[in-house]
Structure formats: C-alpha cells, structure tokens
Write a protein that holds these residues in place. Structure first.
Motif, mmCIF file in Angstrom:
data_model
loop_
_atom_site.group_PDB
_atom_site.id
_atom_site.type_symbol
_atom_site.label_atom_id
_atom_site.label_comp_id
_atom_site.label_asym_id
_atom_site.label_seq_id
_atom_site.Cartn_x
_atom_site.Cartn_y
_atom_site.Cartn_z
ATOM 1 N N LEU A 69 8.073 -0.464 94.941
ATOM 2 C CA LEU A 69 6.645 0.021 94.871
ATOM 3 C C LEU A 69 6.457 0.548 93.606
ATOM 4 C CD1 LEU A 69 6.137 1.608 98.269
ATOM 5 C CD2 LEU A 69 6.210 -0.945 97.746
ATOM 6 N N SER A 70 5.218 0.291 93.281
ATOM 7 C CA SER A 70 4.472 1.006 92.023
ATOM 8 C C SER A 70 3.405 1.583 92.226
ATOM 9 C CB SER A 70 4.691 -0.100 90.806
ATOM 10 O OG SER A 70 4.122 0.421 89.722
ATOM 11 N N CYS A 71 3.169 2.686 91.468
ATOM 12 C CA CYS A 71 1.829 3.336 91.495
ATOM 13 C C CYS A 71 1.409 3.426 90.156
ATOM 14 C CB CYS A 71 1.823 4.486 92.301
ATOM 15 S SG CYS A 71 0.674 5.741 92.288
ATOM 16 N N ALA A 72 0.149 3.000 89.858
ATOM 17 C CA ALA A 72 -0.332 3.065 88.435
ATOM 18 C C ALA A 72 -1.713 4.023 88.452
ATOM 19 C CB ALA A 72 -1.082 1.848 88.011
ATOM 20 N N ALA A 73 -1.536 5.027 87.504
ATOM 21 C CA ALA A 73 -2.384 6.166 87.611
ATOM 22 C C ALA A 73 -3.451 6.029 86.310
ATOM 23 C CB ALA A 73 -1.682 7.614 87.476
ATOM 24 N N SER A 74 -4.779 6.268 86.531
ATOM 25 C CA SER A 74 -5.684 6.274 85.552
ATOM 26 C C SER A 74 -5.816 7.686 84.817
ATOM 27 C CB SER A 74 -7.002 5.849 86.077
ATOM 28 O OG SER A 74 -7.445 6.887 86.656
ATOM 29 N N GLY A 75 -6.200 7.814 83.848
ATOM 30 C CA GLY A 75 -6.480 9.231 83.262
ATOM 31 C C GLY A 75 -5.477 9.631 82.227
ATOM 32 N N ARG A 76 -5.666 10.630 81.369
ATOM 33 C CA ARG A 76 -4.606 10.862 80.520
ATOM 34 C C ARG A 76 -3.918 12.107 80.736
ATOM 35 N NH1 ARG A 76 -9.031 11.555 75.596
ATOM 36 N NH2 ARG A 76 -10.116 12.691 77.326
ATOM 37 N N THR A 77 -3.975 12.740 81.910
ATOM 38 C CA THR A 77 -3.361 13.685 82.250
ATOM 39 C C THR A 77 -2.237 13.758 83.174
ATOM 40 O OG1 THR A 77 -4.781 14.540 84.064
ATOM 41 C CG2 THR A 77 -5.240 15.326 81.703
ATOM 42 N N PHE A 78 -1.798 12.316 83.120
ATOM 43 C CA PHE A 78 -0.583 12.008 84.329
ATOM 44 C C PHE A 78 0.554 12.783 84.352
ATOM 45 C CE2 PHE A 78 1.693 9.514 87.122
ATOM 46 C CZ PHE A 78 2.685 8.961 86.625
ATOM 47 N N SER A 79 0.746 13.236 83.242
ATOM 48 C CA SER A 79 2.224 14.110 82.911
ATOM 49 C C SER A 79 1.810 15.477 83.394
ATOM 50 C CB SER A 79 2.510 14.103 81.498
ATOM 51 O OG SER A 79 1.637 14.621 80.732
ATOM 52 N N ALA A 80 0.922 15.695 83.877
ATOM 53 C CA ALA A 80 0.384 17.270 84.375
ATOM 54 C C ALA A 80 0.465 17.334 85.957
ATOM 55 C CB ALA A 80 -1.032 17.723 84.004
ATOM 56 N N TYR A 81 1.050 16.236 86.526
ATOM 57 C CA TYR A 81 1.050 15.923 88.025
ATOM 58 C C TYR A 81 2.486 15.595 88.484
ATOM 59 C CZ TYR A 81 -4.071 15.721 87.999
ATOM 60 O OH TYR A 81 -5.367 16.180 87.888
ATOM 61 N N ALA A 82 2.930 16.516 89.351
ATOM 62 C CA ALA A 82 4.043 16.027 90.326
ATOM 63 C C ALA A 82 3.538 14.822 90.902
ATOM 64 C CB ALA A 82 4.717 16.926 90.984
ATOM 65 N N MET A 83 4.282 13.630 91.342
ATOM 66 C CA MET A 83 4.016 12.675 91.955
ATOM 67 C C MET A 83 5.067 12.393 93.222
ATOM 68 S SD MET A 83 1.393 11.439 90.371
ATOM 69 C CE MET A 83 1.349 9.852 91.132
ATOM 70 N N GLY A 84 4.097 12.062 94.030
ATOM 71 C CA GLY A 84 4.845 11.910 95.653
ATOM 72 C C GLY A 84 4.386 10.697 96.253
#
Length: 127
Positions: A20-35
């Motif tokens: 599975l893949s999850c694509a994120a928009s926005g320039r602050t992706f690295s500021a988020y833990a992803m679950g």
C-alpha cells in the motif's frame, strides 16, 4: 494542511503480498509522523503501524509484526506499508494518517493524535 491518498488495495489470496502507498500533498510532510490504521467490517478502526518523521523509529501492532513493514520517502512525500504473508483476518479498509510531531523520533498509536486522514483503500484476503 495535508491531504492523503492511499492506493494499492485489492483482492489477494492468503499468503500473498501487497504493498500500500499513501501520497501526501503539501510541503511539510516531514513534520508528520505517519501511521496506518485499518477497519474490518463490523469492527472499530485499529492501529497497524507508525513511522516517525525521520523514519528513525517505527512501531507495528502485534497482529502484523513480522509480516508488515512501514517505510517513508520524505522527498516523494509517500509512506508505504508492505504486507507479506497476508491472512484473511487482514481484510479491512486501510487508512493512512498524519500526526504533526515536534520531536523527530516521536510516534503515536492513538487515533486521536492524528490530524489528517486519507479516504482508505480496501484490502480483501481470501482463504
């Protein structure tokens, strides 16, 4: 704001693998833990896996530990869930979610800690 879009779900047989893949928009992706969370028919949504902002820390639920792996690419703004040795009990709608974190290595397993959610992708594992 972060928008999330999951992909990669489908129908597979027990023992197969799926990514599975999850694509994120926005320039602050690295500021988020992803679950990753999942919700089976008639059941509450449950935690599956999480990866910290810098990918230095991961945690998986006992039900998937040893079979699933989570990874992320902070350049491509994606987070992946590699699922191996799938079982019928893995059948569910899988959601990715983003939790803003100050600490690079922080992870969260509570749903309430997540700020943004995708629409989900369905995974069906036949026996």
């Amino acid at each position: 704001q972060v928008q999330l879009a999951e992909s990669g779900g489908g129908l597979v047989q027990a023992g197969d693998s799926l990514s599975l893949s999850c694509a994120a928009s926005g320039r602050t992706f690295s500021a988020y833990a992803m679950g990753w969370f999942r919700q089976a028919p008639g059941q509450e949504r449950e935690f599956v896996a999480v990866i910290s902002r810098d990918a230095g820390n991961t945690y998986l639920s006992n039900s998937v530990k040893g079979r699933f792996a989570i990874s992320r690419d902070n350049v491509k703004n994606t987070v992946n869930l590699q699922m191996n040795s799938l079982k019928p009990e893995d059948t569910a709608v899988y959601y990715c979610a983003a939790s803003r974190q100050i600490t690079f290595g922080a992870i969260q397993i509570r749903e309430s800690a997540y700020d943004y959610w995708g629409q989900g992708t369905k995974v069906t594992v036949s026996s």
